[in-house]
Design a protein around this motif. Structure first.
Motif, short mmCIF file in Angstrom:
data_model
loop_
_atom_site.label_atom_id
_atom_site.label_comp_id
_atom_site.label_asym_id
_atom_site.label_seq_id
_atom_site.Cartn_x
_atom_site.Cartn_y
_atom_site.Cartn_z
N LEU A 153 70.35 52.16 59.16
CA LEU A 153 70.39 53.60 59.41
C LEU A 153 70.88 53.92 60.82
O LEU A 153 71.65 54.87 61.03
CB LEU A 153 69.00 54.21 59.18
CG LEU A 153 68.51 54.26 57.74
CD1 LEU A 153 67.09 54.81 57.68
CD2 LEU A 153 69.44 55.13 56.89
N VAL A 154 70.44 53.12 61.81
CA VAL A 154 70.89 53.33 63.19
C VAL A 154 72.39 53.10 63.31
O VAL A 154 73.12 53.88 63.95
CB VAL A 154 70.11 52.42 64.15
CG1 VAL A 154 70.71 52.47 65.56
CG2 VAL A 154 68.65 52.82 64.20
N VAL A 155 72.89 52.03 62.68
CA VAL A 155 74.32 51.75 62.74
C VAL A 155 75.13 52.86 62.08
O VAL A 155 76.16 53.31 62.60
CB VAL A 155 74.61 50.38 62.08
CG1 VAL A 155 76.11 50.16 61.93
CG2 VAL A 155 73.99 49.25 62.91
N VAL A 156 74.66 53.33 60.91
CA VAL A 156 75.36 54.41 60.22
C VAL A 156 75.35 55.68 61.06
O VAL A 156 76.36 56.42 61.13
CB VAL A 156 74.72 54.66 58.84
CG1 VAL A 156 75.28 55.93 58.21
CG2 VAL A 156 74.95 53.47 57.92
N PHE A 157 74.24 55.97 61.73
CA PHE A 157 74.16 57.16 62.58
C PHE A 157 75.18 57.11 63.71
O PHE A 157 75.89 58.09 63.97
CB PHE A 157 72.74 57.28 63.15
CG PHE A 157 72.60 58.37 64.16
CD1 PHE A 157 72.50 59.69 63.78
CD2 PHE A 157 72.57 58.07 65.52
CE1 PHE A 157 72.38 60.70 64.71
CE2 PHE A 157 72.45 59.07 66.46
CZ PHE A 157 72.34 60.40 66.07
N PHE A 158 75.28 55.98 64.40
CA PHE A 158 76.25 55.85 65.49
C PHE A 158 77.69 55.90 64.98
O PHE A 158 78.57 56.48 65.63
CB PHE A 158 76.00 54.57 66.27
CG PHE A 158 74.86 54.68 67.25
CD1 PHE A 158 75.00 55.40 68.42
CD2 PHE A 158 73.65 54.06 67.00
CE1 PHE A 158 73.96 55.51 69.34
CE2 PHE A 158 72.60 54.16 67.90
CZ PHE A 158 72.74 54.89 69.08
N LEU A 159 77.94 55.30 63.82
CA LEU A 159 79.29 55.36 63.26
C LEU A 159 79.68 56.78 62.88
O LEU A 159 80.81 57.22 63.15
CB LEU A 159 79.38 54.43 62.04
CG LEU A 159 79.34 52.92 62.31
CD1 LEU A 159 79.37 52.15 61.00
CD2 LEU A 159 80.51 52.51 63.21
N MET A 160 78.77 57.53 62.28
CA MET A 160 79.06 58.92 61.92
C MET A 160 79.25 59.78 63.17
O MET A 160 80.11 60.67 63.21
CB MET A 160 77.93 59.47 61.05
CG MET A 160 77.84 58.83 59.68
SD MET A 160 79.32 59.12 58.70
CE MET A 160 79.25 60.89 58.52
N ILE A 205 62.82 46.48 58.55
CA ILE A 205 63.60 46.25 59.78
C ILE A 205 65.09 46.35 59.50
O ILE A 205 65.83 47.05 60.21
CB ILE A 205 63.24 44.89 60.40
CG1 ILE A 205 61.79 44.89 60.89
CG2 ILE A 205 64.21 44.55 61.54
CD1 ILE A 205 61.32 43.55 61.41
N TYR A 206 65.56 45.66 58.46
CA TYR A 206 66.99 45.70 58.14
C TYR A 206 67.43 47.11 57.72
O TYR A 206 68.53 47.56 58.07
CB TYR A 206 67.30 44.71 57.02
CG TYR A 206 67.29 43.27 57.48
CD1 TYR A 206 67.51 42.95 58.82
CD2 TYR A 206 67.06 42.22 56.59
CE1 TYR A 206 67.49 41.64 59.25
CE2 TYR A 206 67.04 40.90 57.01
CZ TYR A 206 67.26 40.61 58.35
OH TYR A 206 67.26 39.33 58.77
N GLY A 207 66.58 47.82 57.00
CA GLY A 207 66.93 49.19 56.60
C GLY A 207 67.02 50.12 57.80
O GLY A 207 67.93 50.96 57.89
N SER A 208 66.09 49.96 58.76
CA SER A 208 66.13 50.79 59.97
C SER A 208 67.38 50.51 60.79
O SER A 208 68.04 51.43 61.30
CB SER A 208 64.88 50.56 60.82
OG SER A 208 63.70 50.86 60.08
N LEU A 209 67.73 49.23 60.94
CA LEU A 209 68.95 48.88 61.68
C LEU A 209 70.19 49.44 61.00
O LEU A 209 71.12 49.91 61.67
CB LEU A 209 69.05 47.35 61.80
CG LEU A 209 68.05 46.69 62.75
CD1 LEU A 209 68.21 45.17 62.70
CD2 LEU A 209 68.23 47.19 64.17
#
Length: 283
Positions: free
Chosen positions: A49-56, A43-47
């Motif tokens: 990745l989502v945060v990094v995707f939106f930041l990029m 769960i923490y890893g998926s979150l």
């Protein structure tokens, strides 16, 4: 029943927590304790990745990096690129002059150059300077005279459709032959001939004059009833964005070279490209 038990067993296996302890090597005192399960890590890893995707994504969209994306560049970017290239040329010329001035000053200080050998710049009035700047060369004056003579001598009177069912559109390149152009033959019309002056097909307002990558201009003119005429492959443009034109006004010209002496013409109505032969008489 067995599948339900296997799913429950797998879920409990994922929820099983592991303890990670970090001890001090000398005192064996527990410094840090972490209790995690496979499900928590997932769960923490998926979150993350989502945060990094939106930041990029935000970094790319709100920074100049977006211009490197395929298909993102537009006409305004090309116009800005041409403007920046002109500024670079001006700065290069200014840098050369400043370098020459600095070298001359060094030579004067070193005594290798005499001040009397440097030609002095005479002071001139503003009116005289404006006269010198605006004075046209013989080649430019001859081009203007020949161009005006061609406009007067050529048949500039626009050829208007005789069919009452068609719109009152003129032919953009008078006295020229026309051929279908495009994948289906009805996307646009390619005009070729000896005339270079490109005419407005109807009254309207110039929307934009864009410079393409091939150093050619494209002119867009907005007409009544939702029509937009597009003129491509122009070597020079005589109208600016926002200018009002009438039927038969010269808006630009095509190149004099044989392989580039043609005009690509399109007609759009309500954001849909239509066959130009349906709104004008093309021979």
């Amino acid at each position: 029943m067995g599948k339900k038990r296997d799913f429950k067993t797998t879920l409990e296996h994922w929820k099983f927590k592991y303890k990670l302890s970090i001890l001090n090597e000398k005192t064996l005192e527990e410094v840090l304790r972490i209790r995690l399960s496979r499900l928590t890590v997932f769960i923490y890893g998926s979150l993350a990745l989502v945060v990094v995707f939106f930041l990029m994504s935000a970094l790319i969209l709100f920074s100049p990096l977006k211009y490197y994306l395929p298909g993102f560049s537009d006409y305004s970017l090309r116009s800005e690129l041409s403007h920046n290239m002109a500024k670079v040329d001006s700065l290069s010329s200014l840098l050369q002059k400043q370098t020459l001035q600095l070298q001359t000053t060094k030579n004067l200080i070193a005594g290798t150059l005499s001040a009397d050998s440097i030609p002095k710049q005479k002071d001139i009035s503003v009116e005289k300077y404006r006269e010198l700047v605006e004075k046209k060369s013989d080649r430019e004056q001859q081009f203007i005279e020949n161009f005006q003579k061609n406009i007067v001598s050529n048949t500039i009177t626009p050829t208007v459709a005789n069919n009452a069912a068609k719109q009152n559109f003129a032919v953009p390149l008078a006295g020229t032959a026309a051929a279908s152009y495009g994948e289906k033959g009805d996307n646009a019309v390619k005009f070729t001939g000896n005339n270079r002056e490109v005419l407005a097909v109807a009254k309207g307002i110039v929307m934009s004059t864009d410079l393409t990558v091939g150093n050619r201009y494209t002119v867009y003119i907005q007409h009544p009833d939702g029509y937009v005429s597009v003129y491509k492959n122009l070597s020079a443009v005589f109208k600016q964005a926002g200018s009002t034109v009438s039927t038969g006004d010269v808006i630009g010209q095509i190149d004099a070279e044989n392989d580039k002496q043609y005009l690509i013409f399109e007609i759009w109505q309500n954001s849909i490209r239509i066959d130009p032969r349906t709104v004008m008489d093309i021979k």
